[in-house]
Design a protein around this motif. Structure first.
Motif, PDB file in Angstrom:
ATOM      1  N   LEU A   1      56.993  98.238 -40.878  1.00 18.99           N
ATOM      2  CA  LEU A   1      56.302  99.110 -39.930  1.00 18.99           C
ATOM      3  C   LEU A   1      55.096  98.415 -39.296  1.00 18.99           C
ATOM      4  N   TYR A   2      54.495  97.466 -40.014  1.00 14.94           N
ATOM      5  CA  TYR A   2      53.394  96.694 -39.421  1.00 14.94           C
ATOM      6  C   TYR A   2      53.903  95.872 -38.240  1.00 14.94           C
ATOM      7  N   LEU A   3      55.082  95.303 -38.409  1.00 14.59           N
ATOM      8  CA  LEU A   3      55.672  94.522 -37.325  1.00 14.59           C
ATOM      9  C   LEU A   3      55.958  95.411 -36.125  1.00 14.59           C
ATOM     10  N   SER A   4      56.435  96.612 -36.406  1.00 11.58           N
ATOM     11  CA  SER A   4      56.710  97.555 -35.323  1.00 11.58           C
ATOM     12  C   SER A   4      55.430  97.903 -34.566  1.00 11.58           C
ATOM     13  N   MET A   5      54.336  98.124 -35.306  1.00 14.23           N
ATOM     14  CA  MET A   5      53.062  98.442 -34.657  1.00 14.23           C
ATOM     15  C   MET A   5      52.581  97.282 -33.797  1.00 14.23           C
ATOM     16  N   TYR A   6      52.788  96.062 -34.283  1.00 12.56           N
ATOM     17  CA  TYR A   6      52.351  94.897 -33.514  1.00 12.56           C
ATOM     18  C   TYR A   6      53.157  94.780 -32.218  1.00 12.56           C
ATOM     19  N   PHE A   7      54.474  94.967 -32.310  1.00 19.76           N
ATOM     20  CA  PHE A   7      55.296  94.915 -31.098  1.00 19.76           C
ATOM     21  C   PHE A   7      54.866  95.994 -30.109  1.00 19.76           C
ATOM     22  N   TYR A   8      54.519  97.157 -30.626  1.00 23.52           N
ATOM     23  CA  TYR A   8      54.093  98.254 -29.753  1.00 23.52           C
ATOM     24  C   TYR A   8      52.799  97.882 -29.025  1.00 23.52           C
ATOM     25  N   ARG A   9      51.848  97.293 -29.779  1.00 24.37           N
ATOM     26  CA  ARG A   9      50.563  96.962 -29.164  1.00 24.37           C
ATOM     27  C   ARG A   9      50.709  95.861 -28.113  1.00 24.37           C
ATOM     28  N   THR A  10      51.667  94.965 -28.306  1.00 23.47           N
ATOM     29  CA  THR A  10      51.858  93.870 -27.353  1.00 23.47           C
ATOM     30  C   THR A  10      52.910  94.218 -26.291  1.00 23.47           C
ATOM     31  N   ARG A  11      53.232  95.517 -26.200  1.00 25.43           N
ATOM     32  CA  ARG A  11      54.126  96.053 -25.161  1.00 25.43           C
ATOM     33  C   ARG A  11      55.560  95.538 -25.280  1.00 25.43           C
ATOM     34  N   ARG A  12      55.961  95.170 -26.461  1.00 26.55           N
ATOM     35  CA  ARG A  12      57.372  94.792 -26.696  1.00 26.55           C
ATOM     36  C   ARG A  12      58.059  96.012 -27.285  1.00 26.55           C
ATOM     37  N   TYR A  13      58.231  97.023 -26.457  1.00 25.95           N
ATOM     38  CA  TYR A  13      58.641  98.341 -26.920  1.00 25.95           C
ATOM     39  C   TYR A  13      60.051  98.347 -27.494  1.00 25.95           C
ATOM     40  N   GLU A  14      60.941  97.584 -26.916  1.00 30.70           N
ATOM     41  CA  GLU A  14      62.315  97.547 -27.444  1.00 30.70           C
ATOM     42  C   GLU A  14      62.335  96.949 -28.849  1.00 30.70           C
ATOM     43  N   ASP A  15      61.547  95.883 -29.056  1.00 25.57           N
ATOM     44  CA  ASP A  15      61.466  95.294 -30.391  1.00 25.57           C
ATOM     45  C   ASP A  15      60.844  96.272 -31.384  1.00 25.57           C
ATOM     46  N   SER A  16      59.860  97.018 -30.906  1.00 27.56           N
ATOM     47  CA  SER A  16      59.213  98.008 -31.775  1.00 27.56           C
ATOM     48  C   SER A  16      60.204  99.091 -32.194  1.00 27.56           C
ATOM     49  N   LEU A  17      60.991  99.604 -31.210  1.00 31.16           N
ATOM     50  CA  LEU A  17      61.993 100.631 -31.524  1.00 31.16           C
ATOM     51  C   LEU A  17      63.076 100.087 -32.450  1.00 31.16           C
ATOM     52  N   SER A  18      63.455  98.834 -32.234  1.00 33.92           N
ATOM     53  CA  SER A  18      64.471  98.219 -33.088  1.00 33.92           C
ATOM     54  C   SER A  18      63.998  98.172 -34.547  1.00 33.92           C
ATOM     55  N   CYS A  19      62.726  97.808 -34.742  1.00 29.44           N
ATOM     56  CA  CYS A  19      62.150  97.785 -36.100  1.00 29.44           C
ATOM     57  C   CYS A  19      62.164  99.177 -36.714  1.00 29.44           C
ATOM     58  N   LEU A  20      61.825 100.173 -35.898  1.00 25.51           N
ATOM     59  CA  LEU A  20      61.780 101.539 -36.410  1.00 25.51           C
ATOM     60  C   LEU A  20      63.178 102.040 -36.797  1.00 25.51           C
ATOM     61  N   HIS A  21      64.183 101.712 -35.992  1.00 26.56           N
ATOM     62  CA  HIS A  21      65.551 102.131 -36.304  1.00 26.56           C
ATOM     63  C   HIS A  21      66.034 101.474 -37.596  1.00 26.56           C
ATOM     64  N   LYS A  22      65.732 100.180 -37.749  1.00 24.74           N
ATOM     65  CA  LYS A  22      66.116  99.501 -38.989  1.00 24.74           C
ATOM     66  C   LYS A  22      65.418 100.103 -40.192  1.00 24.74           C
ATOM     67  N   ALA A  23      64.125 100.409 -40.010  1.00 28.32           N
ATOM     68  CA  ALA A  23      63.363 101.019 -41.100  1.00 28.32           C
ATOM     69  C   ALA A  23      63.941 102.376 -41.455  1.00 28.32           C
ATOM     70  N   GLN A  24      64.297 103.161 -40.432  1.00 28.16           N
ATOM     71  CA  GLN A  24      64.853 104.493 -40.681  1.00 28.16           C
ATOM     72  C   GLN A  24      66.153 104.401 -41.467  1.00 28.16           C
ATOM     73  N   ASP A  25      67.005 103.457 -41.096  1.00 31.01           N
ATOM     74  CA  ASP A  25      68.278 103.287 -41.810  1.00 31.01           C
ATOM     75  C   ASP A  25      68.040 102.882 -43.269  1.00 31.01           C
ATOM     76  N   ARG A  26      67.106 101.948 -43.465  1.00 33.13           N
ATOM     77  CA  ARG A  26      66.861 101.470 -44.827  1.00 33.13           C
ATOM     78  C   ARG A  26      66.169 102.526 -45.680  1.00 33.13           C
ATOM     79  N   PHE A  27      65.276 103.302 -45.064  1.00 33.21           N
ATOM     80  CA  PHE A  27      64.573 104.339 -45.827  1.00 33.21           C
ATOM     81  C   PHE A  27      65.518 105.461 -46.260  1.00 33.21           C
ATOM     82  N   SER A  28      66.667 105.539 -45.638  1.00 35.77           N
ATOM     83  CA  SER A  28      67.625 106.613 -45.950  1.00 35.77           C
ATOM     84  C   SER A  28      68.591 106.243 -47.067  1.00 35.77           C
ATOM     85  N   LEU A  29      68.501 105.038 -47.571  1.00 33.43           N
ATOM     86  CA  LEU A  29      69.405 104.613 -48.640  1.00 33.43           C
ATOM     87  C   LEU A  29      69.158 105.440 -49.903  1.00 33.43           C
ATOM     88  N   PRO A  30      70.201 105.686 -50.687  1.00 36.13           N
ATOM     89  CA  PRO A  30      70.077 106.649 -51.810  1.00 36.13           C
ATOM     90  C   PRO A  30      69.218 106.168 -52.978  1.00 36.13           C
TER      91      PRO A  30
END
Length: 567
Positions: free
Chosen positions: A486-515
């Motif tokens: 999530l730190y990487l996602s925040m950094y991408f967001y601050r540097t206006r790399r929004y697609e990279d930020s969203l990609s990090c968030l989607h990966k995090a969401q998938d991994r956080f959902s593991l049983p």
């Protein structure tokens, strides 16, 4: 009430739940020790060496456990006699001579032999009979002002004995004791070495480690009027002695400490006794009794023996310091009517027998359960007290108390060098995990530091080390918690790399959902055991552990979190 092994075992197990199992205590200590070794060079570079002390350092995790710190200028050296001055370079060290003449045992004056460059020390000096001494009162006041100037929460710090104290929460205080270190051993404490050899506790290797570590002097006199007096402190030695105790001895101290807070001091408006007295009593009792005496089925007998020694000390008005027995720690505090009332209170509790433990809110539940159920049997083996999954949960939660903010790239280099040095040694699995966690924190916080730095190239154009920041954050994710992405996602967001930020968030969401994900104290135990049982602790942290991310005011993460004037 006669001692019953069954009751002792029940109290032992109950205290393991409250204070920690043997492995939990070991984890806490190893993490603390590793953090101290790695961080020491950076602390020294910043101007003050430090050591964590108090209950939390010893492995206790009660709600009211104090978090105590000792700080000292690393280039100031206290010597016990003038012959030791040859061990130091006057141009590099401020050498200070102890003078204990005509003072109560355990106290000293500090005579400056060479000049100091420390502003707090310089302004604490007074000249008497053409000799320069350091005033403990001025030293304490100067460092209290220093603490209050550090940040906003510390502006409310107040003097408490030799310490500057502040309360972040209502139940626990944090004490900062600014002091001066000596790498020698005071003459008054030399008989302690012989006593340890005669009685076989602590072991010789512990004694050797204590002697090599020396002692400290803290800014408080035997009475408030004696501004030139300093107290000889054996905090570092006490910690090493405490570490040498077995788990039953550790729990006996915890039991006694809880009993002191909730029963003895809980029945009075003003607390007379402190945990340091209790620790001293436990040390004396252990040294006089064979280690085989300290077993789970004998815990209550150990407590009762310690309680009776407390009564005897109050009766005689003498609590001898463990390292300097001539130093009576009751000399000022337990006298006159205070001593009389305290003795009556303790004698009343003594007449109740071991059932006086029922007066403690913490101890009562598991003590009464065994007391009124004569068929109850409990296992004292650690495997029957805490599961492997709960140990992992405790370990990963413990890591969260450590923070490693950096102020320069130079500090990053020092941290990494220290970590590499430790890795080359023999490490336990918990120390290895701690180094992995520290590496992640250091890389991440260095990235956050660089992100805020703007440099000028040869042509005068501003540029930011974006590639380096990204590389550091990605490397950090390979070592830290699963949620660190999530730190990487925040950094991408601050540097206006929004697609990279969203990609990090989607990966995090998938991994956080593991049983098998572990979040704080929430986990599907069966799934976690199935997927993670054969993995190392480092792999478990990277693949299965999610934690709330920390946002430090030292760094900028996203623009929306930046403070703006007028907000």
């Amino acid at each position: 009430m006669d001692h019953v092994p069954r009751l002792s075992e029940a109290v032992y197990v109950g205290l393991c739940y409250k204070l920690g199992s043997p492995t939990e205590v070991r984890i806490r200590r190893e993490l603390m020790d590793t953090d101290e070794v790695v961080g020491q060079p950076v602390d020294i570079m910043r101007g003050l060496d430090r050591m964590r002390s108090g209950s939390r350092r010893e492995g206790c995790r009660l709600r009211t456990s104090d978090d105590d710190w000792m700080f000292w200028p690393p280039d100031h050296k206290v010597i016990c006699d003038l012959s030791q001055i040859s061990l130091y370079r006057i141009s590099q060290h401020a050498v200070i001579l102890m003078k204990c003449n005509d003072l109560p045992p355990g106290f000293t004056r500090l005579n400056m032999i060479s000049q100091s460059n420390n502003s707090e020390v310089i302004s604490s000096c007074v000249v008497i009979n053409n000799k320069t001494y350091i005033s403990s009162t001025l030293f304490r006041d100067n460092y209290l002002r220093f603490v209050r100037s550090c940040n906003v929460p510390l502006t409310n710090a107040f003097p408490h004995g030799p310490c500057s104290t502040y309360s972040m929460f209502q139940e626990a205080d944090t004490d900062f004791a600014f002091c001066i270190q000596s790498h020698h051993w005071p003459k008054l404490a030399l008989p302690w070495i012989e006593r340890c050899c005669e009685r076989g506790w602590p072991d010789q290797n512990i004694v050797d480690g204590i002697l090599s570590g020396g002692f400290h002097v803290v800014p408080i006199g035997s009475t408030s009027e004696n501004e030139l007096e300093w107290r000889i402190s054996f905090s570092q030695a006490k910690q090493k002695v405490f570490y040498s105790m077995n788990h039953c001895q550790f729990l006996c101290y915890g039991l006694f400490k809880i009993f002191l807070k909730e029963v003895i001091n809980g029945q009075t408006n003003t607390a007379i006794l402190c945990s340091y007295f209790i620790k001293t009593i436990i040390f004396w009792v252990i040294q006089k009794n064979a280690s085989s005496y300290w077993t789970p089925d004998n815990l209550l007998s150990c407590f009762w023996k310690s309680f009776k020694l407390l009564i005897f000390m109050v009766l005689t008005g003498n609590c001898p310091n463990f390292f300097i027995p001539h130093n009576n720690m009751f000399r000022v505090k337990v006298t006159g009517s205070v001593q009389y009332l305290l003795l009556n209170q303790l004698y009343y509790l003594y007449n109740m027998g071991i059932s006086c433990l029922l007066l403690s809110e913490t101890i009562r539940p598991f003590f009464s359960l065994a007391l009124f159920n004569r068929t109850l049997r409990v296992g004292t083996e650690e495997s029957s007290i805490i599961s492997r999954t709960d140990l992992d949960m405790s370990l990963f939660g413990e890591l969260l108390i450590f923070h490693h903010t950096l102020q320069s790239a130079e500090e990053l280099a020092i941290y990494i060098k220290q970590i590499e040095r430790m890795i080359r040694g023999v490490l336990t699995s918990y120390q290895t995990l701690m180094l992995q966690y520290m590496t992640s924190c250091v890389l991440r916080n260095t990235a956050m530091f660089l992100q805020s730095c703007v440099y000028l190239n040869e042509n005068g154009n501003k540029f930011c080390y974006k590639a380096k920041v990204t590389a550091l954050l990605k490397q950090s994710c390979k070592f830290g918690y699963l949620s660190d992405t999530l730190y990487l996602s925040m950094y991408f967001y601050r540097t206006r790399r929004y697609e990279d930020s969203l990609s990090c968030l989607h990966k995090a969401q998938d991994r956080f959902s593991l049983p098998y994900i572990m979040y704080m104290d929430h986990v599907n135990v069966d799934m976690y055991k199935h997927y993670m049982e054969r993995n190392t602790l480092g792999t478990k942290m990277r693949r299965a552990v999610v934690r709330n991310i920390d946002i430090y005011c030292d760094y900028s993460y996203i623009d929306e979190l930046l403070f703006r004037a007028g907000d």
